[in-house]
Design a protein around this motif. Structure first.
Motif, PDB file in Angstrom:
ATOM      1  N   LEU A  37      39.954  45.180  40.064  1.00 61.86           N
ATOM      2  CA  LEU A  37      39.937  45.867  42.145  1.00 61.86           C
ATOM      3  C   LEU A  37      40.961  44.593  42.576  1.00 61.86           C
ATOM      4  CD1 LEU A  37      36.357  47.045  42.604  1.00 61.86           C
ATOM      5  CD2 LEU A  37      38.805  48.647  42.235  1.00 61.86           C
ATOM      6  N   ILE A  38      40.965  43.296  42.144  1.00 63.13           N
ATOM      7  CA  ILE A  38      41.770  42.863  42.946  1.00 63.13           C
ATOM      8  C   ILE A  38      43.257  42.897  42.736  1.00 63.13           C
ATOM      9  CG2 ILE A  38      42.056  40.098  42.924  1.00 63.13           C
ATOM     10  CD1 ILE A  38      39.292  39.684  41.867  1.00 63.13           C
ATOM     11  N   LYS A  39      43.118  43.233  41.697  1.00 65.66           N
ATOM     12  CA  LYS A  39      44.514  43.900  40.993  1.00 65.66           C
ATOM     13  C   LYS A  39      45.303  44.592  41.965  1.00 65.66           C
ATOM     14  CE  LYS A  39      45.765  43.426  37.044  1.00 65.66           C
ATOM     15  NZ  LYS A  39      46.462  43.719  35.303  1.00 65.66           N
ATOM     16  N   ALA A  40      44.212  45.648  42.479  1.00 65.38           N
ATOM     17  CA  ALA A  40      44.346  46.836  42.731  1.00 65.38           C
ATOM     18  C   ALA A  40      45.182  46.677  44.281  1.00 65.38           C
ATOM     19  CB  ALA A  40      43.583  47.958  42.586  1.00 65.38           C
ATOM     20  N   ILE A  41      44.054  45.979  45.092  1.00 61.20           N
ATOM     21  CA  ILE A  41      44.060  45.304  46.401  1.00 61.20           C
ATOM     22  C   ILE A  41      45.234  44.939  46.755  1.00 61.20           C
ATOM     23  CG2 ILE A  41      41.458  46.549  46.834  1.00 61.20           C
ATOM     24  CD1 ILE A  41      41.161  42.735  47.379  1.00 61.20           C
ATOM     25  N   LEU A  62      41.153  29.788  35.842  1.00 59.64           N
ATOM     26  CA  LEU A  62      41.588  30.191  37.181  1.00 59.64           C
ATOM     27  C   LEU A  62      42.915  30.498  36.642  1.00 59.64           C
ATOM     28  CD1 LEU A  62      40.388  27.698  39.237  1.00 59.64           C
ATOM     29  CD2 LEU A  62      38.548  29.646  38.310  1.00 59.64           C
ATOM     30  N   ASP A  63      43.584  30.487  36.220  1.00 61.80           N
ATOM     31  CA  ASP A  63      45.026  30.604  36.338  1.00 61.80           C
ATOM     32  C   ASP A  63      44.981  32.456  35.932  1.00 61.80           C
ATOM     33  OD1 ASP A  63      45.928  28.321  36.997  1.00 61.80           O
ATOM     34  OD2 ASP A  63      46.764  27.881  35.497  1.00 61.80           O
ATOM     35  N   ALA A  64      45.149  33.040  35.843  1.00 61.52           N
ATOM     36  CA  ALA A  64      44.581  34.555  35.462  1.00 61.52           C
ATOM     37  C   ALA A  64      44.859  35.066  36.260  1.00 61.52           C
ATOM     38  CB  ALA A  64      43.122  34.996  34.436  1.00 61.52           C
ATOM     39  N   LEU A  65      44.083  35.081  37.291  1.00 60.51           N
ATOM     40  CA  LEU A  65      44.081  35.603  39.110  1.00 60.51           C
ATOM     41  C   LEU A  65      45.088  35.544  40.140  1.00 60.51           C
ATOM     42  CD1 LEU A  65      42.391  38.453  39.352  1.00 60.51           C
ATOM     43  CD2 LEU A  65      41.421  36.904  37.320  1.00 60.51           C
ATOM     44  N   ARG A  66      45.469  34.291  39.967  1.00 58.40           N
ATOM     45  CA  ARG A  66      47.039  33.390  41.036  1.00 58.40           C
ATOM     46  C   ARG A  66      47.410  34.651  41.045  1.00 58.40           C
ATOM     47  NH1 ARG A  66      44.591  28.414  41.669  1.00 58.40           N
ATOM     48  NH2 ARG A  66      43.695  27.286  40.423  1.00 58.40           N
ATOM     49  N   PRO A  67      48.478  34.839  39.967  1.00 60.03           N
ATOM     50  CA  PRO A  67      49.400  36.154  40.240  1.00 60.03           C
ATOM     51  C   PRO A  67      49.162  37.250  41.378  1.00 60.03           C
ATOM     52  CG  PRO A  67      49.453  35.700  37.710  1.00 60.03           C
ATOM     53  CD  PRO A  67      48.351  34.740  38.744  1.00 60.03           C
ATOM     54  N   TYR A  68      48.124  37.219  41.575  1.00 60.23           N
ATOM     55  CA  TYR A  68      47.264  38.640  42.516  1.00 60.23           C
ATOM     56  C   TYR A  68      46.476  38.032  43.897  1.00 60.23           C
ATOM     57  CZ  TYR A  68      47.737  40.339  38.336  1.00 60.23           C
ATOM     58  OH  TYR A  68      48.368  41.055  36.253  1.00 60.23           O
ATOM     59  N   CYS A  69      46.386  36.083  43.841  1.00 64.70           N
ATOM     60  CA  CYS A  69      45.652  35.627  44.680  1.00 64.70           C
ATOM     61  C   CYS A  69      46.864  34.862  45.992  1.00 64.70           C
ATOM     62  CB  CYS A  69      44.577  35.860  44.488  1.00 64.70           C
ATOM     63  SG  CYS A  69      43.815  36.560  43.460  1.00 64.70           S
ATOM     64  N   VAL A  70      45.996  34.536  47.519  1.00 68.07           N
ATOM     65  CA  VAL A  70      46.832  33.782  47.634  1.00 68.07           C
ATOM     66  C   VAL A  70      46.144  31.898  47.356  1.00 68.07           C
ATOM     67  CG1 VAL A  70      47.734  34.718  49.146  1.00 68.07           C
ATOM     68  CG2 VAL A  70      45.462  34.410  49.614  1.00 68.07           C
ATOM     69  N   SER A  71      45.230  32.594  46.964  1.00 65.29           N
ATOM     70  CA  SER A  71      44.352  30.665  46.383  1.00 65.29           C
ATOM     71  C   SER A  71      43.727  31.293  45.912  1.00 65.29           C
ATOM     72  CB  SER A  71      43.610  30.431  48.270  1.00 65.29           C
ATOM     73  OG  SER A  71      42.108  31.342  48.553  1.00 65.29           O
ATOM     74  N   VAL A  72      42.666  30.741  44.690  1.00 66.61           N
ATOM     75  CA  VAL A  72      41.828  31.312  43.910  1.00 66.61           C
ATOM     76  C   VAL A  72      41.152  29.156  43.911  1.00 66.61           C
ATOM     77  CG1 VAL A  72      41.256  31.345  41.718  1.00 66.61           C
ATOM     78  CG2 VAL A  72      42.969  32.499  42.334  1.00 66.61           C
ATOM     79  N   ASP A  73      39.526  30.075  44.532  1.00 69.09           N
ATOM     80  CA  ASP A  73      38.924  29.052  44.088  1.00 69.09           C
ATOM     81  C   ASP A  73      37.346  29.046  43.328  1.00 69.09           C
ATOM     82  OD1 ASP A  73      39.888  26.406  46.086  1.00 69.09           O
ATOM     83  OD2 ASP A  73      40.605  28.570  46.869  1.00 69.09           O
ATOM     84  N   ALA A  74      37.105  27.896  43.279  1.00 68.61           N
ATOM     85  CA  ALA A  74      35.204  28.716  42.283  1.00 68.61           C
ATOM     86  C   ALA A  74      34.774  27.640  42.612  1.00 68.61           C
ATOM     87  CB  ALA A  74      35.670  28.438  40.945  1.00 68.61           C
ATOM     88  N   VAL A  75      33.260  27.748  42.535  1.00 72.72           N
ATOM     89  CA  VAL A  75      32.422  25.728  42.842  1.00 72.72           C
ATOM     90  C   VAL A  75      31.335  26.275  41.773  1.00 72.72           C
ATOM     91  CG1 VAL A  75      30.699  25.401  44.089  1.00 72.72           C
ATOM     92  CG2 VAL A  75      32.249  26.019  45.533  1.00 72.72           C
ATOM     93  N   PRO A 397      43.751  52.099  39.270  1.00 71.84           N
ATOM     94  CA  PRO A 397      44.809  52.334  40.912  1.00 71.84           C
ATOM     95  C   PRO A 397      44.219  53.146  41.661  1.00 71.84           C
ATOM     96  CG  PRO A 397      46.023  52.120  38.404  1.00 71.84           C
ATOM     97  CD  PRO A 397      44.454  52.418  38.274  1.00 71.84           C
ATOM     98  N   ILE A 398      43.844  54.252  41.407  1.00 72.36           N
ATOM     99  CA  ILE A 398      42.641  55.474  42.377  1.00 72.36           C
ATOM    100  C   ILE A 398      41.626  54.971  42.478  1.00 72.36           C
ATOM    101  CG2 ILE A 398      41.927  57.718  41.693  1.00 72.36           C
ATOM    102  CD1 ILE A 398      43.053  58.846  39.247  1.00 72.36           C
ATOM    103  N   LEU A 399      40.594  54.095  42.211  1.00 65.93           N
ATOM    104  CA  LEU A 399      39.734  53.441  43.048  1.00 65.93           C
ATOM    105  C   LEU A 399      40.143  52.033  43.329  1.00 65.93           C
ATOM    106  CD1 LEU A 399      37.386  52.930  38.930  1.00 65.93           C
ATOM    107  CD2 LEU A 399      37.044  54.914  41.337  1.00 65.93           C
ATOM    108  N   GLY A 400      41.093  51.370  42.529  1.00 67.02           N
ATOM    109  CA  GLY A 400      41.219  50.611  44.105  1.00 67.02           C
ATOM    110  C   GLY A 400      42.527  51.362  45.480  1.00 67.02           C
ATOM    111  N   GLU A 401      42.730  51.954  45.804  1.00 63.81           N
ATOM    112  CA  GLU A 401      43.026  53.067  46.916  1.00 63.81           C
ATOM    113  C   GLU A 401      41.904  53.507  47.029  1.00 63.81           C
ATOM    114  OE1 GLU A 401      46.172  53.509  48.390  1.00 63.81           O
ATOM    115  OE2 GLU A 401      47.451  52.811  46.156  1.00 63.81           O
ATOM    116  N   ARG A 402      41.014  54.240  46.658  1.00 60.91           N
ATOM    117  CA  ARG A 402      39.947  54.328  47.618  1.00 60.91           C
ATOM    118  C   ARG A 402      39.048  53.028  48.327  1.00 60.91           C
ATOM    119  NH1 ARG A 402      35.287  56.972  43.556  1.00 60.91           N
ATOM    120  NH2 ARG A 402      37.066  58.194  43.747  1.00 60.91           N
ATOM    121  N   LEU A 403      38.698  51.663  47.555  1.00 60.80           N
ATOM    122  CA  LEU A 403      38.381  50.979  48.256  1.00 60.80           C
ATOM    123  C   LEU A 403      39.108  50.245  48.994  1.00 60.80           C
ATOM    124  CD1 LEU A 403      36.704  48.660  48.337  1.00 60.80           C
ATOM    125  CD2 LEU A 403      37.910  46.632  46.804  1.00 60.80           C
TER     126      LEU A 403
END
Length: 418
Positions: A37-41, A62-75, A397-403
């Motif tokens: 869903l993150i990749k889609a939105i 964490l680097d796995a999601l960086r291409p799709y996000c402006v920031s990636v953080d974890a606690v 991708p279909i479900l991402g459009e719904r979200l």
């Protein structure tokens, strides 16, 4: 993210996406869902991802999601001291709140929610699971944005069913508390948000029954139909496949139930039939079933596709649980026919005899498994119809459009003044 991508992200509406467990590797249903869903939105929204990580090991991914996000953080959810844990549990008991609200409550996480919302000036905040809903209070009092609470399952449904399993008195007491508190608190948490997202029409029905005024959108679980392509029919194989995280009580029950009550009935007609159990963290009670002949227990594996390739039928004999089963969608995408209980396929737009076979009694389950093992044409016909269904209805991708349609509708409404 490159400079060009960064400038492009600044033109997109910002969303703070808060999860429990980092959405990589794809080792559980919630991680798979959040990852795709993150990749889609991210195509239309600037995603700031914040995760309450279960362990330090998750920080390596964490680097796995960086291409799709402006920031990636974890606690990291560090273990509580004995005293802290006892006090937290006591507070939950006194207030009648789910124990998970203590187990997932960290001041560092609250501080990071406030920091990221302010830094990125987000217009949407989406929080995963009612147990994490209290992080909504971390937003500054005058902060104006739209808020979404996502329910990957409902504790009131999940724990209610788990109470019917054969479990120890101690575990039954724990499940009874979680069921009772979820029934009380899930609607209360939901009312604090502008929108709720659930994964099945059944979960929507349960929430609306608790409060008919709740705004609810169904965004189903899905499957990667591009990556998972149909496998050739496993003609000649009598292997059956069960996939699932094995420390999850409904999966644990399903394996024991199938081995004790269904597999012997199957083997009466197909003596060479055996069950392959694939999934991380099998407890000793499951490992003890591994005799190398009737039951093979693999534990966690680097890839599940080889096991799908060797097995003729995927079995989902669940008697408890909530949400919807990604393992069924995965089987369908890979061209493996499914035999499931009603609970196992609940919430999916499937029909018995058209997309899969459904039964709830041991002998009927066994008969349907045997029918598939002995009829290649039936296996192929079910698999083909199921594959067409997931392509049309459950591709990410279909479900991402719904979200994103839900996001768009929320942002079109004026934000109430604080």
């Amino acid at each position: 993210m490159s400079g060009t991508e960064g400038r492009e992200a600044m033109t997109k509406p910002g969303i703070l996406y808060v999860t429990y467990g980092f959405p990589y590797p794809l080792s559980s249903g919630m991680r798979v869902r959040n990852h795709y869903l993150i990749k889609a939105i991210s195509r239309r929204y600037a995603v700031s991802l914040l995760t309450l990580a279960e362990s330090e090991a998750e920080l390596a991914h964490l680097d796995a999601l960086r291409p799709y996000c402006v920031s990636v953080d974890a606690v990291v959810a560090t273990p509580y001291s004995t005293r802290q844990h006892a006090l937290g549990v006591a507070r939950c008991l006194v207030r009648g709140k789910p124990l998970h609200t203590h187990l997932l409550g960290y001041p560092a996480m609250r501080a990071k929610v406030a920091e990221l919302a302010a830094r990125w000036d987000v217009r949407l905040v989406q929080i995963e699971h009612s147990y994490m809903a209290h992080y909504l209070q971390a937003l500054p009092p005058a902060y104006r944005c739209r808020t979404i609470l996502e329910f990957p399952d409902l504790g009131s449904v999940q724990y209610g069913r788990m109470l019917r399993l054969r479990i120890s008195p101690q575990r039954k007491a724990r499940y009874l508390w979680e069921w009772w508190t979820a029934r009380r608190w899930e609607p209360r948490y939901a009312r604090q948000f502008d929108q709720c997202v659930v994964v099945s029409p059944e979960d929507a029905r349960v929430l609306r029954q608790a409060d008919p005024t709740l705004p609810i959108t169904v965004v189903d679980n899905g499957v990667d139909t591009e990556r998972l392509r149909p496998l050739p029919d496993a003609a000649g194989s009598a292997d059956l496949l069960f996939i699932g995280t094995m420390h999850y009580a409904p999966n644990l029950d399903a394996v024991h139930y199938f081995v004790q009550h269904v597999l012997p009935e199957v083997q009466r007609r197909v003596p060479e039939a055996r069950l392959i159990v694939v999934g991380k963290s099998p407890p000793e009670s499951v490992r003890a079933l591994n005799n190398g002949r009737d039951v093979i227990v693999t534990g966690e594996v680097p890839a599940v596709e080889p096991y799908y390739a060797q097995c003729a039928v995927s079995v989902v004999p669940l008697r408890a649980g909530g949400g919807t089963r990604l393992k069924i969608l995965e089987s369908m995408a890979l061209g493996r026919p499914v035999v499931s209980t009603t609970v196992g396929c609940e919430g999916l737009e499937v029909r018995d005899g058209e997309h899969l076979l459904v039964a709830d009694e041991p002998r009927t389950l066994a008969a349907k498994v045997v029918a598939l093992l002995q009829d290649g044409d039936l296996r192929c016909a079910l698999a083909a119809r199921a594959r067409r269904l997931v392509e049309r209805r459950y591709a990410w991708p279909i479900l991402g459009e719904r979200l994103m349609a839900t996001y768009d509708a929320l942002l079109a409404q004026p934000v109430p003044k604080m």
